[in-house]
Design an enzyme around this catalytic site. Structure first.
Site, PDB file in Angstrom:
ATOM      1  N   GLN A 189       0.843  -1.205   0.000  1.00 44.68           N
ATOM      2  CA  GLN A 189       0.000   0.000   0.000  1.00 44.68           C
ATOM      3  C   GLN A 189       0.878   1.255   0.000  1.00 44.68           C
ATOM      4  O   GLN A 189       1.058   1.909   1.042  1.00 44.68           O
ATOM      5  CB  GLN A 189      -0.899   0.020   1.237  1.00 44.68           C
ATOM      6  CG  GLN A 189      -2.044  -0.981   1.171  1.00 44.68           C
ATOM      7  CD  GLN A 189      -2.702  -1.171   2.528  1.00 44.68           C
ATOM      8  OE1 GLN A 189      -2.012  -1.270   3.548  1.00 44.68           O
ATOM      9  NE2 GLN A 189      -4.007  -1.247   2.544  1.00 44.68           N
ATOM     10  N   ARG A 219     -16.070   8.470   5.147  1.00 45.28           N
ATOM     11  CA  ARG A 219     -15.150   8.221   6.263  1.00 45.28           C
ATOM     12  C   ARG A 219     -13.747   8.381   5.703  1.00 45.28           C
ATOM     13  O   ARG A 219     -13.384   7.746   4.716  1.00 45.28           O
ATOM     14  CB  ARG A 219     -15.313   6.810   6.806  1.00 45.28           C
ATOM     15  CG  ARG A 219     -14.204   6.396   7.795  1.00 45.28           C
ATOM     16  CD  ARG A 219     -14.310   4.921   8.078  1.00 45.28           C
ATOM     17  NE  ARG A 219     -13.309   4.407   8.990  1.00 45.28           N
ATOM     18  CZ  ARG A 219     -12.149   3.833   8.619  1.00 45.28           C
ATOM     19  NH1 ARG A 219     -11.829   3.754   7.334  1.00 45.28           N
ATOM     20  NH2 ARG A 219     -11.329   3.349   9.507  1.00 45.28           N
ATOM     21  N   ASP A 221     -10.224   7.626   5.776  1.00 45.27           N
ATOM     22  CA  ASP A 221      -9.398   6.565   6.345  1.00 45.27           C
ATOM     23  C   ASP A 221      -7.990   7.073   6.644  1.00 45.27           C
ATOM     24  O   ASP A 221      -7.391   7.780   5.825  1.00 45.27           O
ATOM     25  CB  ASP A 221      -9.326   5.439   5.291  1.00 45.27           C
ATOM     26  CG  ASP A 221      -8.518   4.246   5.746  1.00 45.27           C
ATOM     27  OD1 ASP A 221      -8.988   3.550   6.645  1.00 45.27           O
ATOM     28  OD2 ASP A 221      -7.433   4.020   5.192  1.00 45.27           O
ATOM     29  N   LEU A 226      -1.043  11.984   5.952  1.00 40.61           N
ATOM     30  CA  LEU A 226      -1.007  12.354   4.529  1.00 40.61           C
ATOM     31  C   LEU A 226       0.321  12.975   4.094  1.00 40.61           C
ATOM     32  O   LEU A 226       0.769  12.781   2.971  1.00 40.61           O
ATOM     33  CB  LEU A 226      -2.158  13.319   4.204  1.00 40.61           C
ATOM     34  CG  LEU A 226      -3.570  12.799   4.530  1.00 40.61           C
ATOM     35  CD1 LEU A 226      -4.622  13.811   4.101  1.00 40.61           C
ATOM     36  CD2 LEU A 226      -3.832  11.446   3.878  1.00 40.61           C
ATOM     37  N   GLU A 263     -10.959   9.026  10.664  1.00 42.03           N
ATOM     38  CA  GLU A 263     -10.345   7.919  11.385  1.00 42.03           C
ATOM     39  C   GLU A 263      -8.951   8.382  11.791  1.00 42.03           C
ATOM     40  O   GLU A 263      -8.028   8.395  10.977  1.00 42.03           O
ATOM     41  CB  GLU A 263     -10.220   6.661  10.520  1.00 42.03           C
ATOM     42  CG  GLU A 263      -9.754   5.478  11.361  1.00 42.03           C
ATOM     43  CD  GLU A 263      -8.803   4.497  10.655  1.00 42.03           C
ATOM     44  OE1 GLU A 263      -8.595   3.405  11.197  1.00 42.03           O
ATOM     45  OE2 GLU A 263      -8.264   4.823   9.597  1.00 42.03           O
ATOM     46  N   HIS A 330     -14.389  -3.062  12.114  1.00 43.17           N
ATOM     47  CA  HIS A 330     -13.801  -4.137  11.297  1.00 43.17           C
ATOM     48  C   HIS A 330     -12.326  -4.367  11.616  1.00 43.17           C
ATOM     49  O   HIS A 330     -11.726  -5.294  11.071  1.00 43.17           O
ATOM     50  CB  HIS A 330     -13.962  -3.787   9.810  1.00 43.17           C
ATOM     51  CG  HIS A 330     -13.154  -2.582   9.424  1.00 43.17           C
ATOM     52  ND1 HIS A 330     -13.520  -1.303   9.775  1.00 43.17           N
ATOM     53  CD2 HIS A 330     -11.993  -2.469   8.762  1.00 43.17           C
ATOM     54  CE1 HIS A 330     -12.613  -0.464   9.329  1.00 43.17           C
ATOM     55  NE2 HIS A 330     -11.669  -1.129   8.714  1.00 43.17           N
TER      56      HIS A 330
HETATM   57  C1  GLC Z   1      -7.609   1.857   8.246  1.00 42.92           C
HETATM   58  C2  GLC Z   1      -8.612   0.721   8.117  1.00 42.92           C
HETATM   59  C3  GLC Z   1      -7.896  -0.588   8.202  1.00 42.92           C
HETATM   60  C4  GLC Z   1      -6.829  -0.646   7.140  1.00 42.92           C
HETATM   61  C5  GLC Z   1      -5.895   0.549   7.257  1.00 42.92           C
HETATM   62  C6  GLC Z   1      -4.923   0.624   6.111  1.00 42.92           C
HETATM   63  O1  GLC Z   1      -7.038   1.882   9.496  1.00 42.92           O
HETATM   64  O2  GLC Z   1      -9.603   0.847   9.104  1.00 42.92           O
HETATM   65  O3  GLC Z   1      -8.786  -1.653   8.071  1.00 42.92           O
HETATM   66  O4  GLC Z   1      -6.108  -1.833   7.251  1.00 42.92           O
HETATM   67  O5  GLC Z   1      -6.624   1.751   7.252  1.00 42.92           O
HETATM   68  O6  GLC Z   1      -5.614   0.832   4.911  1.00 42.92           O
END
Ligand code: GLC
Length: 586
Positions: A189, A219, A221, A226, A263, A330
Site C-alpha cells: 500500500q 469516512r 481513512d 497524509l 479515522e 472491522h
Molecule cells: C484503516 C482501516 C484498516 C486498514 C488501514 C490501512 O485503518 O480501518 O482496516 O487496514 O486503514 O488501509
C-alpha cells in the site's frame, strides 16, 4: 423479504421514515451501522456479499432503527487489506455488483430514511493501482511523483510502524524503479504524495464522482499520515490539515451537507485538531478512539475511573463538529490509546490466547469479549448510546456474533452475517461453502446465532437494542445536548447530564427561553449492587421519569426522592438508567 420484518410501507417510526430530509444536521442524532458488503448478504450465490444483497436487507436495518450505513471499501482491489488496498477508486469490484447496483442501493436506502457513508482511502493506494504502476515504470511521466520515492530507506526515521505484526519498515524497495517507496501500512500500500499538487486534484475528482452519486458522507481513512516531513513523526502535520480543510471546502461549496468522518486513532487533544476551527473547518465527525477501550477497561475494573479521565481530557469541539463513538469495528479493538499498564491488563482480561491479538489490539467481537454477559453487553450499549457523540454499531454485534480466531489478521471479525439457520446461515446460496468470501464461524454457541432466531425471541438482545435505539430517537438531546459529569455519591457510578441548549436554567427562564430537555444518565460499572444519590441541581427532582424499561436493558434501577430533594438511586450490578428531568416551571 426477511421473515419477521415488515416490508415497505414501513410501519415503525413511519412518520420519520418517509425518506431523507434535507436536514444538514442529520448526523448529530444519527445511529450509524458499519456493514461489510462482502460479508453481509450474497444475492447471486457467488459466495460474496453484494449491493443487491445489502439492498434486500435495508428493511431490517430500518426496522432496527439505523439512520446511516457506513460501507467500507467496495472498489476493485486485490483484497490484501480487506479492500483498503484500492486499485480503482471510481468503480465497483465486480464481486459486489455494478455502479448501477450501487445507485440502486443509495436510492433504496434514502427511500427508507437511511443515509449512506462510504470510505475514502486518501493516504495510500494498492500497488496494483494504475497510478502506482505508472509511477514505478515512468518516473518522468504524469504519475512519476504520485508516490513518496527515495534513493534510500533512511528518511523519516522518527515515524512509528503501525502494522507491527507484518512490517518492519515504512520503506520498501521497488525493483522496477530502483528506488524505495514510503508506506504507513502494508508494503503493498504505497502512500500517495500530497506534495504533488496533481494528487489532490485526482482525489478531488473521485470525491466528486461519489458525491454526484448521492452519498451522504465519507469516512476519511487513516488521515493523520497524509504528509511527511523530516524531523517529525509524520503525523498531524500542518500540510495534512490543509488537505483535509480543502476537502471540507470542496464539499461545502459543491455538495453542502455531505459529511466527513475522521479515522484518527489518537488521543483526544490531537484528534480535535481534525475538526479544524470555526473559520477553517475540517471534519464533521471524528471517531473518539480513546474512549472505546476504556469502556471495556471500566467493566473489568468495576469503576468508570478511566472513562471519567478521558472525558475530562477531551477538549470541547467546534460547533460544526460531533464525536463518533463505537464499541467495535472491522479492525482490531485497538489498544494504542491506553497506557502500557492498562494494555497489559486488557490483554490478560480480553485476549488470554496470543492468537486473539493483532498488532496493538484484540481481534475479537463484542459479545465474546464480554464473555456473553448480557448485562455487560447492554451496559456497554447504554454508554455508547448516551455518551457524547453519534454511535456506530458493527454488523452482527446486534445478534451477538462471535469471531473466528483461526482466520488471518482481522478477518477473525469479518465473517459472514448470520441471518438464519439455513445453509450458510442464510448469507449465501453458494453450494460449495469453500467459495464463501470467508468461512462461517464454528465456535460453539456462536455459530448458531442468527437474525431470524433473535427476531422470533422478544427477549433477545436484538429487541433490547432496538428498544434502546427507539428511546434514543425520541430524545435527540442524546445526540445534540451538552454533556456534564455529575457526582452520584459513589465512585462506581458514572452519572452525567445531557442537556439541551436551551434547557431551562434560571437564566433561560429569565430570558423567556423555553425549557429544553434534560436527561440524567446513570451507569453502575461495578459487578455488584450500588446505591447513590444525585443532586439534580436547579431542576425539580420530583419530576424525574425513567426512560428505559427493564425490557430495554435497564435492570430494575429504583429511584426515589430523598428528603432534601436529591434523587436516591439503587443500581443492580451493571445496572443503568436514563431519566428525563422535567423542570416544573412555575
Ligand atoms: C484503516 C482501516 C484498516 C486498514 C488501514 C490501512 O485503518 O480501518 O482496516 O487496514 O486503514 O488501509
Amino acid at each position: 423479504m426477511i421473515p419477521g420484518i415488515p416490508a415497505l410501507p414501513y410501519s415503525a417510526h413511519s412518520s420519520e421514515r418517509t425518506g431523507c430530509t434535507p436536514d444538514t444536521e442529520w448526523f448529530r442524532t444519527a445511529v450509524f451501522y458499519e456493514v461489510l458488503l462482502r460479508a453481509y448478504a450474497d444475492s447471486n450465490g457467488d459466495g460474496f456479499g453484494d449491493f443487491p444483497g445489502l439492498s434486500s436487507r435495508l428493511d431490517y436495518l430500518a426496522w432496527l432503527g439505523v439512520d446511516a450505513i457506513w460501507i467500507p471499501p467496495f472498489y476493485p482491489s486485490p483484497l490484501r487489506d480487506g479492500g483498503y488496498d484500492i486499485a480503482d477508486y471510481t468503480a465497483v469490484d465486480p464481486r459486489y455488483g455494478t455502479l448501477d447496483d450501487f445507485d440502486a442501493l443509495v436510492e433504496a436506502a434514502h427511500a427508507r430514511g437511511i443515509r449512506v457513508v462510504i470510505d475514502l482511502v486518501l493516504n495510500h493506494t494498492s500497488d496494483a493501482h494504475p497510478w502506482f504502476q505508472a509511477s514505478r515504470t515512468d518516473p518522468d511521466g504524469p504519475y512519476g511523483n504520485f508516490y513518496v520515492w527515495a534513493d534510500d530507506d533512511r528518511g523519516y526515521d522518527q515515524t512509528r510502524i503501525i502494522f507491527v505484526d507484518t512490517e518492519d519498515s515504512n520503506w520498501s524497495f521497488d525493483e522496477v524503479r530502483g528506488q524505495y517507496y514510503w508506506h504507513r501500512f502494508f508494503s503493498h500500500q504505497p502512500d500517495l504524495n500530497y506534495d504533488e499538487p496533481a494528487v489532490f486534484e485526482a482525489v478531488a475528482d473521485l470525491i466528486r464522482f461519489w458525491a454526484e452519486r448521492g452519498v451522504d458522507g465519507f469516512r476519511l481513512d487513516a488521515i493523520p499520515y497524509l504528509i511527511e516531513r523530516e524531523g517529525t513523526n509524520c503525523e498531524n502535520l500542518p500540510g495534512t490539515h490543509d488537505i483535509i480543510a480543502r476537502i471540507r471546502a470542496l464539499l461545502d461549496a459543491e455538495y453542502p451537507g455531505v459529511i466527513t468522518i475522521a479515522e484518527a486513532n489518537q488521543m483526544p487533544e490531537e484528534v480535535v485538531e481534525f475538526f479544524g476551527t470555526e473559520e477553517r473547518p475540517e471534519c464533521t465527525m471524528c471517531f473518539h478512539f480513546p474512549i472505546m477501550p476504556r469502556i471495556y477497561l471500566s467493566l473489568r475494573e468495576g469503576s468508570p475511573r478511566s472513562i471519567r479521565q478521558v472525558l475530562a481530557e477531551t477538549p470541547s469541539i467546534p460547533a460544526h463538529g460531533q464525536w463518533g463513538t463505537f464499541l467495535r469495528n472491522h479492525d482490531e479493538l485497538t489498544l494504542e490509546m491506553v497506557s502500557d499498564e492498562e494494555r497489559a491488563l486488557m490483554y490478560g482480561w480480553y485476549a488470554p490466547e496470543p492468537r486473539m491479538r493483532a498488532n496493538v489490539g484484540i481481534r475479537r467481537r463484542l459479545a465474546s469479549l464480554l464473555g456473553d454477559s448480557r448485562a455487560e453487553i447492554e451496559l456497554a450499549h447504554a454508554l455508547l448510546l448516551s455518551l457524547p457523540g453519534s454511535p456506530c454499531l458493527y454488523y452482527g454485534d446486534e445478534v451477538l456474533m462471535g469471531e473466528n480466531i483461526w482466520l488471518a489478521d482481522r478477518d477473525a471479525v469479518r465473517t459472514p452475517m448470520q441471518w438464519d439457520s439455513s445453509a450458510n446461515m442464510g448469507f449465501s446460496a453458494v453450494s460449495d461453502a469453500s467459495r464463501l468470501s470467508l468461512p462461517l464461524i464454528e465456535a460453539e454457541g456462536y455459530a448458531q446465532r442468527n437474525v431470524a432466531d433473535a427476531l422470533a425471541d422478544p427477549a433477545s438482545f436484538l429487541h433490547t437494542l432496538r428498544g434502546m435505539l427507539a428511546v434514543r430517537r425520541q430524545h435527540p438531546v442524546l445526540g445534540t445536548g451538552d454533556f456534564e459529569l455529575i457526582d452520584a455519591g459513589d465512585e462506581r457510578i458514572l452519572a452525567y447530564l445531557r442537556r439541551g441548549k436551551d434547557s431551562g436554567t434560571d437564566a433561560d427562564a429569565a430570558a423567556g427561553r423555553p425549557a429544553g430537555e434534560v436527561l440524567v444518565c446513570v451507569a453502575n460499572l461495578a459487578d455488584e449492587a450500588v446505591a447513590g444519590r444525585l443532586s439534580v441541581g436547579e431542576w425539580d427532582a420530583s419530576a424525574v421519569r425513567p426512560l428505559l424499561s427493564v425490557g430495554e436493558g435497564a435492570r430494575a434501577v429504583s429511584s426515589s426522592l430523598g428528603e432534601d430533594g436529591a434523587l436516591e438511586i439503587a443500581l443492580p450490578a451493571r445496572g443503568f438508567q436514563w431519566f428525563a428531568v422535567e423542570r416544573a416551571l412555575a
